[in-house]
Design a protein around this motif. Structure first.
Motif, PDB file in Angstrom:
ATOM      1  N   GLU A 168       0.868  -1.171   0.000  1.00 21.00           N
ATOM      2  CA  GLU A 168       0.000   0.000   0.000  1.00 21.00           C
ATOM      3  C   GLU A 168       0.905   1.221   0.000  1.00 21.00           C
ATOM      4  N   LEU A 169       0.592   2.168  -0.874  1.00 17.16           N
ATOM      5  CA  LEU A 169       1.430   3.352  -1.069  1.00 17.16           C
ATOM      6  C   LEU A 169       0.601   4.596  -0.773  1.00 17.16           C
ATOM      7  N   SER A 170       1.041   5.381   0.213  1.00 19.80           N
ATOM      8  CA  SER A 170       0.328   6.613   0.553  1.00 19.80           C
ATOM      9  C   SER A 170       0.670   7.697  -0.467  1.00 19.80           C
ATOM     10  N   GLN A 171      -0.055   8.781  -0.425  1.00 25.16           N
ATOM     11  CA  GLN A 171       0.209   9.878  -1.358  1.00 25.16           C
ATOM     12  C   GLN A 171       1.592  10.478  -1.124  1.00 25.16           C
ATOM     13  N   LEU A 172       2.112  10.343   0.085  1.00 29.90           N
ATOM     14  CA  LEU A 172       3.448  10.845   0.392  1.00 29.90           C
ATOM     15  C   LEU A 172       4.538   9.864  -0.045  1.00 29.90           C
ATOM     16  N   GLY A 173       4.149   8.722  -0.610  1.00 28.93           N
ATOM     17  CA  GLY A 173       5.119   7.742  -1.098  1.00 28.93           C
ATOM     18  C   GLY A 173       5.583   6.755  -0.053  1.00 28.93           C
ATOM     19  N   MET A 174       4.908   6.712   1.079  1.00 28.76           N
ATOM     20  CA  MET A 174       5.257   5.761   2.147  1.00 28.76           C
ATOM     21  C   MET A 174       4.692   4.388   1.792  1.00 28.76           C
ATOM     22  N   GLN A 175       5.532   3.354   1.929  1.00 29.90           N
ATOM     23  CA  GLN A 175       5.134   1.995   1.579  1.00 29.90           C
ATOM     24  C   GLN A 175       4.819   1.182   2.821  1.00 29.90           C
ATOM     25  N   GLN A 176       3.787   0.345   2.700  1.00 25.22           N
ATOM     26  CA  GLN A 176       3.475  -0.617   3.750  1.00 25.22           C
ATOM     27  C   GLN A 176       3.209  -1.949   3.064  1.00 25.22           C
ATOM     28  N   ALA A 177       4.072  -2.919   3.317  1.00 26.58           N
ATOM     29  CA  ALA A 177       3.970  -4.226   2.673  1.00 26.58           C
ATOM     30  C   ALA A 177       3.276  -5.222   3.583  1.00 26.58           C
ATOM     31  N   SER A 178       2.531  -6.145   2.968  1.00 28.42           N
ATOM     32  CA  SER A 178       1.888  -7.206   3.742  1.00 28.42           C
ATOM     33  C   SER A 178       1.485  -8.344   2.811  1.00 28.42           C
ATOM     34  N   ASN A 179       1.099  -9.453   3.420  1.00 27.47           N
ATOM     35  CA  ASN A 179       0.581 -10.584   2.658  1.00 27.47           C
ATOM     36  C   ASN A 179      -0.910 -10.388   2.447  1.00 27.47           C
ATOM     37  N   GLY A 180      -1.450 -11.041   1.439  1.00 30.36           N
ATOM     38  CA  GLY A 180      -2.887 -10.973   1.195  1.00 30.36           C
ATOM     39  C   GLY A 180      -3.230 -10.023   0.073  1.00 30.36           C
TER      40      GLY A 180
END
Length: 163
Positions: free
Chosen positions: A144-156
């Protein structure tokens, strides 16, 4: 001639037999074959898992590189999820996912990092979800990528709530 264990007695002398019999060798080969057949599915699963992780890391690197390049060069940087084409801007980044191995929800799409490292709002609703599924194993990973370019990775899959 008399045999006790692996020793032969002949003419009052004791001789040790050397080597294995054919039956012993066949039994060992059969047992090792059964063990190898049981291990093949787990090796295949490990290979699929490695392939998915490798492609997933590449996606994360390209997204991070887009943000960094846009800020350092003070220029907008588009990321295309396809092969390069003539007429694309010089600062463009590309990630072409192998469609024979993976389902990727962003194939053919593009996002634009503005010169300050923020994603252009025209990209869609935030957070943007990049979903990568290995076709043969069915395993899915997402970023998941926020508008500020921050990434959050996960399974599913995208839209799933993690427990």
């Amino acid at each position: 001639m008399m045999q006790i264990g692996n020793c032969l007695f002949a003419g009052g002398r004791m001789y040790k037999s050397k080597g294995f019999t054919l039956i012993e060798l066949v039994i060992v080969i059969a047992v090792m074959s059964v063990i190898a057949m049981m291990a093949v599915p787990s090796f295949q699963s490990m290979i699929y898992d490695y392939e998915l992780k490798k492609e997933f890391k590449e996606l994360g690197y390209v997204l991070g590189d887009g943000k960094t390049t846009s800020r350092v060069s003070n220029q907008s940087v588009p990321i295309y999820f396809r092969e390069p084409e003539t007429g694309d801007p010089d600062q463009s980044l590309y990630l072409h996912v192998n469609e024979a191995k993976y389902d990727f929800n962003m194939n053919g799409e593009e996002i634009l990092f503005r010169n300050n490292g923020v994603i252009d709002p025209a990209a869609g609703d935030f957070p943007l979800c990049f979903e990568l599924t290995h076709i043969k194993s069915g395993q899915t990973k997402k970023i998941e990528l926020s508008q500020l370019g921050m990434q959050q990775a996960s399974n599913g899959a995208c839209g799933e709530v993690e427990p």
